[in-house]
Design a protein around this motif. Structure first.
Motif, PDB file in Angstrom:
ATOM      1  N   ARG A  75       0.768  -1.292   0.021  1.00 20.03           N
ATOM      2  CA  ARG A  75      -0.103   0.069   0.032  1.00 20.03           C
ATOM      3  C   ARG A  75       0.918   1.198  -0.017  1.00 20.03           C
ATOM      4  NH1 ARG A  75      -4.649  -1.650   4.408  1.00 20.03           N
ATOM      5  NH2 ARG A  75      -5.433  -3.529   3.438  1.00 20.03           N
ATOM      6  N   VAL A  76       2.048   1.088   0.215  1.00 21.39           N
ATOM      7  CA  VAL A  76       3.101   2.415   0.246  1.00 21.39           C
ATOM      8  C   VAL A  76       3.647   2.271  -1.506  1.00 21.39           C
ATOM      9  CG1 VAL A  76       5.077   3.428   1.063  1.00 21.39           C
ATOM     10  CG2 VAL A  76       3.769   1.965   2.431  1.00 21.39           C
ATOM     11  N   PRO A  77       3.574   3.512  -1.891  1.00 22.01           N
ATOM     12  CA  PRO A  77       3.613   3.538  -3.642  1.00 22.01           C
ATOM     13  C   PRO A  77       5.134   3.653  -3.751  1.00 22.01           C
ATOM     14  CG  PRO A  77       2.961   5.707  -2.677  1.00 22.01           C
ATOM     15  CD  PRO A  77       2.598   4.627  -1.690  1.00 22.01           C
ATOM     16  N   GLY A  78       5.927   4.184  -2.805  1.00 19.62           N
ATOM     17  CA  GLY A  78       7.370   4.436  -3.264  1.00 19.62           C
ATOM     18  C   GLY A  78       8.313   2.964  -2.552  1.00 19.62           C
ATOM     19  N   GLY A  79       9.411   2.853  -2.822  1.00 23.03           N
ATOM     20  CA  GLY A  79      10.191   2.164  -2.000  1.00 23.03           C
ATOM     21  C   GLY A  79      10.728   0.838  -2.866  1.00 23.03           C
ATOM     22  N   GLU A  80      11.345  -0.282  -2.302  1.00 20.36           N
ATOM     23  CA  GLU A  80      12.009  -1.333  -3.031  1.00 20.36           C
ATOM     24  C   GLU A  80      10.712  -1.844  -3.522  1.00 20.36           C
ATOM     25  OE1 GLU A  80      15.069  -4.835  -2.152  1.00 20.36           O
ATOM     26  OE2 GLU A  80      14.362  -3.572  -0.619  1.00 20.36           O
ATOM     27  N   ILE A  81      11.010  -2.835  -4.875  1.00 26.45           N
ATOM     28  CA  ILE A  81       9.994  -3.740  -5.409  1.00 26.45           C
ATOM     29  C   ILE A  81       9.872  -5.113  -4.392  1.00 26.45           C
ATOM     30  CG2 ILE A  81       9.308  -5.141  -7.350  1.00 26.45           C
ATOM     31  CD1 ILE A  81      10.706  -3.011  -8.975  1.00 26.45           C
ATOM     32  N   ILE A  82       8.937  -5.310  -4.054  1.00 25.91           N
ATOM     33  CA  ILE A  82       8.767  -6.398  -2.877  1.00 25.91           C
ATOM     34  C   ILE A  82       9.159  -7.695  -3.556  1.00 25.91           C
ATOM     35  CG2 ILE A  82       6.739  -7.732  -1.755  1.00 25.91           C
ATOM     36  CD1 ILE A  82       5.477  -5.088  -1.486  1.00 25.91           C
ATOM     37  N   TYR A  83       8.737  -8.052  -4.732  1.00 28.58           N
ATOM     38  CA  TYR A  83       9.044  -9.312  -5.427  1.00 28.58           C
ATOM     39  C   TYR A  83      10.470  -9.522  -5.487  1.00 28.58           C
ATOM     40  CZ  TYR A  83       8.906 -13.368  -8.576  1.00 28.58           C
ATOM     41  OH  TYR A  83       8.880 -14.461  -9.262  1.00 28.58           O
ATOM     42  N   ASP A  84      11.248  -8.269  -5.993  1.00 27.61           N
ATOM     43  CA  ASP A  84      12.883  -8.406  -6.124  1.00 27.61           C
ATOM     44  C   ASP A  84      13.358  -8.752  -4.868  1.00 27.61           C
ATOM     45  OD1 ASP A  84      12.241  -8.004  -8.748  1.00 27.61           O
ATOM     46  OD2 ASP A  84      12.919  -5.943  -8.684  1.00 27.61           O
ATOM     47  N   ARG A  85      12.691  -7.851  -3.831  1.00 29.90           N
ATOM     48  CA  ARG A  85      13.316  -8.089  -2.432  1.00 29.90           C
ATOM     49  C   ARG A  85      13.184  -9.598  -1.851  1.00 29.90           C
ATOM     50  NH1 ARG A  85       9.992  -4.926   1.661  1.00 29.90           N
ATOM     51  NH2 ARG A  85       8.773  -6.988   1.506  1.00 29.90           N
ATOM     52  N   GLU A  86      12.242 -10.144  -2.033  1.00 31.13           N
ATOM     53  CA  GLU A  86      11.919 -11.350  -1.663  1.00 31.13           C
ATOM     54  C   GLU A  86      12.650 -12.481  -2.531  1.00 31.13           C
ATOM     55  OE1 GLU A  86       9.644 -12.477   1.033  1.00 31.13           O
ATOM     56  OE2 GLU A  86       9.619 -10.337   1.182  1.00 31.13           O
ATOM     57  N   MET A  87      13.032 -12.432  -3.574  1.00 27.72           N
ATOM     58  CA  MET A  87      13.949 -13.161  -4.333  1.00 27.72           C
ATOM     59  C   MET A  87      15.422 -12.996  -4.005  1.00 27.72           C
ATOM     60  SD  MET A  87      11.910 -14.752  -6.486  1.00 27.72           S
ATOM     61  CE  MET A  87      10.759 -14.684  -5.148  1.00 27.72           C
ATOM     62  N   GLN A  88      15.695 -11.768  -3.572  1.00 30.56           N
ATOM     63  CA  GLN A  88      17.014 -11.312  -3.003  1.00 30.56           C
ATOM     64  C   GLN A  88      17.223 -12.315  -1.706  1.00 30.56           C
ATOM     65  OE1 GLN A  88      17.390  -7.330  -2.903  1.00 30.56           O
ATOM     66  NE2 GLN A  88      17.591  -7.072  -5.250  1.00 30.56           N
ATOM     67  N   ARG A  89      16.347 -12.208  -0.783  1.00 30.68           N
ATOM     68  CA  ARG A  89      16.263 -13.000   0.262  1.00 30.68           C
ATOM     69  C   ARG A  89      16.504 -14.391   0.002  1.00 30.68           C
ATOM     70  NH1 ARG A  89      11.682 -10.098   4.043  1.00 30.68           N
ATOM     71  NH2 ARG A  89      12.772  -8.178   4.425  1.00 30.68           N
ATOM     72  N   LEU A  90      15.782 -14.827  -0.708  1.00 30.69           N
ATOM     73  CA  LEU A  90      16.012 -16.331  -0.986  1.00 30.69           C
ATOM     74  C   LEU A  90      17.265 -16.686  -1.585  1.00 30.69           C
ATOM     75  CD1 LEU A  90      12.292 -17.112  -2.711  1.00 30.69           C
ATOM     76  CD2 LEU A  90      13.462 -17.901  -0.369  1.00 30.69           C
ATOM     77  N   GLN A  91      17.940 -15.885  -2.340  1.00 34.18           N
ATOM     78  CA  GLN A  91      19.034 -16.193  -3.149  1.00 34.18           C
ATOM     79  C   GLN A  91      19.860 -16.150  -1.844  1.00 34.18           C
ATOM     80  OE1 GLN A  91      19.722 -17.102  -5.736  1.00 34.18           O
ATOM     81  NE2 GLN A  91      18.504 -16.641  -7.513  1.00 34.18           N
ATOM     82  N   LEU A  92      19.984 -14.972  -0.972  1.00 32.85           N
ATOM     83  CA  LEU A  92      21.116 -15.302  -0.025  1.00 32.85           C
ATOM     84  C   LEU A  92      20.847 -16.120   0.926  1.00 32.85           C
ATOM     85  CD1 LEU A  92      20.637 -11.115   0.999  1.00 32.85           C
ATOM     86  CD2 LEU A  92      22.546 -12.525   0.007  1.00 32.85           C
ATOM     87  N   ARG A  93      19.634 -16.754   1.311  1.00 35.47           N
ATOM     88  CA  ARG A  93      19.458 -17.964   2.227  1.00 35.47           C
ATOM     89  C   ARG A  93      20.028 -19.106   1.327  1.00 35.47           C
ATOM     90  NH1 ARG A  93      13.122 -17.374   3.863  1.00 35.47           N
ATOM     91  NH2 ARG A  93      13.478 -15.478   5.151  1.00 35.47           N
ATOM     92  N   LYS A  94      19.984 -19.213   0.041  1.00 40.12           N
ATOM     93  CA  LYS A  94      20.605 -20.276  -0.604  1.00 40.12           C
ATOM     94  C   LYS A  94      22.161 -20.330  -0.602  1.00 40.12           C
ATOM     95  CE  LYS A  94      20.408 -22.576  -5.169  1.00 40.12           C
ATOM     96  NZ  LYS A  94      19.933 -22.246  -6.802  1.00 40.12           N
ATOM     97  N   HIS A  95      22.695 -19.154  -0.697  1.00 38.80           N
ATOM     98  CA  HIS A  95      24.108 -19.173  -0.631  1.00 38.80           C
ATOM     99  C   HIS A  95      24.676 -19.293   0.833  1.00 38.80           C
ATOM    100  CE1 HIS A  95      24.679 -17.550  -4.838  1.00 38.80           C
ATOM    101  NE2 HIS A  95      24.115 -16.705  -4.744  1.00 38.80           N
ATOM    102  N   ALA A  96      24.163 -18.627   1.700  1.00 35.55           N
ATOM    103  CA  ALA A  96      24.367 -19.317   3.060  1.00 35.55           C
ATOM    104  C   ALA A  96      24.218 -20.732   3.384  1.00 35.55           C
ATOM    105  CB  ALA A  96      23.333 -18.537   4.068  1.00 35.55           C
ATOM    106  N   ARG A  97      23.441 -21.507   2.874  1.00 36.63           N
ATOM    107  CA  ARG A  97      23.581 -22.984   3.046  1.00 36.63           C
ATOM    108  C   ARG A  97      24.575 -23.518   2.495  1.00 36.63           C
ATOM    109  NH1 ARG A  97      17.700 -22.183   2.323  1.00 36.63           N
ATOM    110  NH2 ARG A  97      18.043 -23.077   0.077  1.00 36.63           N
ATOM    111  N   THR A  98      24.883 -23.125   1.262  1.00 33.24           N
ATOM    112  CA  THR A  98      26.053 -23.805   0.317  1.00 33.24           C
ATOM    113  C   THR A  98      27.416 -23.278   0.894  1.00 33.24           C
ATOM    114  OG1 THR A  98      25.782 -22.050  -1.298  1.00 33.24           O
ATOM    115  CG2 THR A  98      24.409 -24.017  -1.532  1.00 33.24           C
TER     116      THR A  98
END
Length: 611
Positions: free
Chosen positions: A588-611
């Motif tokens: 509901r907040v028009p500005g700021g970071e794109i949510i989908y990109d942020r979620e994908m970055q978090r998943l990538q970071l978790r994947k790298h942390a596990r490996t």
């Protein structure tokens, strides 16, 4: 700083590129017009207008190919608002609303305004309730949005299966309408043309996905607008001496009212739920142009507007387009442009219908002496009109027009060179290609992103995702062509079914996912499934005669069921997590970071942390 960043995001040469395309398209028309006067073989001229634009569209799609995931699924999120609006308008209308819509205005008159009002209302609803928030979320597909919004893999898979059905219906409708238009242009088997069109769309969009579709689609949209507006303006100047057909048809419409009744067209009364827009094939005029609710009942009119508006506002082949905008502000502007462009083209086709009604009235006027006008025989030779050619006088019931030929009969009735007809054929074919391309690339993205990878939140490698979706584009093209060949159905009916199914299943859940925090994953699943099943059953029962509501609007009767199930299940089993509430707040907040990109970055970071 803001202006510098914006200049880097948007390509400043886009206007130059598409001005070159518009000049090429206009030059093709002028060359064909010249060669027609020089008596060059007609088959070559027709082939030039069929193959020439398709080769240009394919060249544009190949030239902007990309293996980058953001370019492939969201055109790099750098499409300006005006281009997105033009593409949204052309995609929503397609060849079905342009070609069959002209016939609907010609036969039903006032009642065909349901197409205009429903389309414009759909864009307004999308702009107010959905588009800015979907753009802030930034998902590439509607199932991806629902899955990440509710953190539910089952919802993602189920919604992917549900949205595939209306997209296949729209793809089949556009391929069938495109085949019908192309078969008038070139002498090929319609079934072969379906395969050629599906193959050409796949070749155009496969190299760059949404990026290829965007820029090839803008060219196709320009071809549609140049063709329809160019021919309508030329006819308006000939008939009324005014170059604005959307306004110049007013005096003609006023004179139609009295003269049509005097020549035998009587007022028609229908039951409130009637929805009798003309079907495929030849039919005679049965009601005065300006009579309201003579083909569509007053309740049917309202239900049809609801079905079209709710379907367009949540269409999975339209809504993801806003994710290609550079910002939320640009997404809102794009919907404003889409409303303007779609309104312009629908007002233009209604003007064409009025001009054709005037020519038809002239042919049956009892006061007229002498032989029937020559254009009737020319139109009959082109299989646009059917009448008793031995008669010296005609009534309205003896003069039958092909619904999908009304648009192309106008240059014949006006006495324009055949190049104007070829121009209209090329424009209608471009409309079919742009909508077919939108549904094909969107359905391929759903299959690649939400079906194959639907049970895993971790995204695959970018190259894998791109090549997987590229392969699904070919599969979708084969499925769409096969459905068109195996089960040929009236394209207008298919599109109205698709919009009803989309509105009944997705509209309540999409709106509630933004505006009601208490909606749960189970509530969304039950809302989508119940709305889709109920709408499908309503359409099926109408087709077999178990209910009297016409099938074109019966599907939207399931809309309250979807609302009720989504709300009731959410209230019975409230399951809200802190992360989900944060996502709703961020949407509901028009500005700021794109949510989908942020979620994908978090998943990538978790994947790298596990490996």
């Amino acid at each position: 700083m803001m202006f510098g960043a914006r200049a880097r995001v948007v390509n400043p040469r886009l206007g130059t590129y598409f001005s070159i395309f518009a000049a090429l398209f206009t030059a093709l028309f002028l060359l064909v017009l010249i060669f027609e006067q020089l008596s060059l073989r007609e088959s070559l001229l027709r082939l030039a207008f069929f193959a020439g634009p398709i080769l240009i569209y394919a060249a544009i799609g190949l030239a902007v190919g990309s293996n980058d995931a953001l370019n492939y699924f969201a055109a790099g999120r750098r499409v300006p608002a005006a281009y997105n609006g033009l593409l949204l308008a052309a995609t929503a209308l397609g060849a079905t609303f342009v070609v069959a819509g002209t016939g609907a205005f010609f036969f039903a008159g006032f009642d065909a305004l349901v197409l205009l009002i429903g389309t414009l209302t759909g864009f307004v609803v999308m702009a107010i309730t959905l588009a800015p928030f979907y753009r802030k979320f930034g998902a590439f597909t509607v199932p991806s949005y629902l899955g990440r919004r509710f953190e539910s893999k089952p919802l993602r898979m189920i919604s992917a299966a549900v949205v595939a059905v209306p997209m296949l219906l729209v793809l089949s409708a556009e391929l069938r309408m495109g085949s019908s238009v192309a078969s008038r242009l070139i002498a090929l088997n319609p079934n072969l043309i379906v395969c050629v069109l599906a193959l050409s769309v796949a070749i155009t969009i496969a190299p760059g996905g949404k990026r290829s579709f965007t820029w090839a689609g803008v060219a196709q949209s320009l071809a549609l607008f140049l063709a329809v507006l160019g021919v309508a303006t030329t006819v308006s100047v000939i008939v009324t001496s005014l170059p604005i057909p959307q306004l110049a048809n007013g005096p003609i419409a006023r004179s139609l009212v009295r003269n049509e009744v005097n020549e035998g067209l009587q007022l028609v009364n229908v039951w409130p739920l009637a929805f009798d827009l003309p079907g495929e094939g030849f039919a005679a005029l049965a009601k005065p142009y300006s009579q309201p609710f003579g083909a569509v009942g007053i309740l049917g009119f309202g239900l049809a507007i609801l079905a079209i508006a709710s379907g367009i506002s949540t269409a999975p082949w339209l809504l993801p387009r806003v994710a290609t905008s550079p910002s939320v502000y640009e997404a809102r502007k794009a919907l404003g442009w889409a409303t303007v462009f779609s309104g312009l083209i629908l007002l233009t086709v209604s003007s064409i219908a009025i001009f054709m009604r005037d020519f038809a009235l002239d042919a049956v006027m009892s006061e007229r002496l002498g032989p029937l006008p020559k254009w009737l025989y020319d139109a009959a030779t082109a299989h646009l009109v059917s009448f008793d050619q031995t008669a010296t006088r005609l009534a309205f019931n003896g003069l039958k027009f092909d619904r999908d030929g009304v648009l192309f009969a106008l240059p014949v009735a006006t006495g324009l060179p055949k190049a104007f007809d070829y121009l209209l054929f090329a424009g209608a074919l471009a409309a079919a290609l742009v909508t077919a391309g939108a549904t094909m690339v969107s359905l391929a993205a759903v299959l690649g992103e939400d079906v194959v990878q639907g049970m895993s939140w971790e995204p695959a490698r970018a190259e894998t995702r791109v090549w997987l979706t590229r392969g699904f584009i070919g599969i979708v093209a084969i499925c769409g062509a096969s459905l068109t060949l195996v089960a040929p159905t009236d394209p207008l009916r298919l599109v109205l079914w698709a919009l009803s199914l989309t509105g009944a299943s997705l509209f309540p859940v999409m709106v509630l996912s933004i505006w009601w925090k208490r909606l749960t994953a189970n509530g969304a699943i039950f809302g989508v499934v119940s709305g889709f099943i109920a709408a499908s059953l309503a359409i099926l029962m109408s087709e077999v005669g178990l209910i009297t509501t016409p099938s074109a609007i019966s599907g939207i009767l399931a809309l309250p069921i979807s609302w009720a199930m989504a709300i009731a299940v959410s209230l019975l089993r409230p399951e809200m997590t802190r992360h989900t509430l944060e996502i709703v707040r961020d949407i509901r907040v028009p500005g700021g970071e794109i949510i989908y990109d942020r979620e994908m970055q978090r998943l990538q970071l978790r994947k790298h942390a596990r490996t």
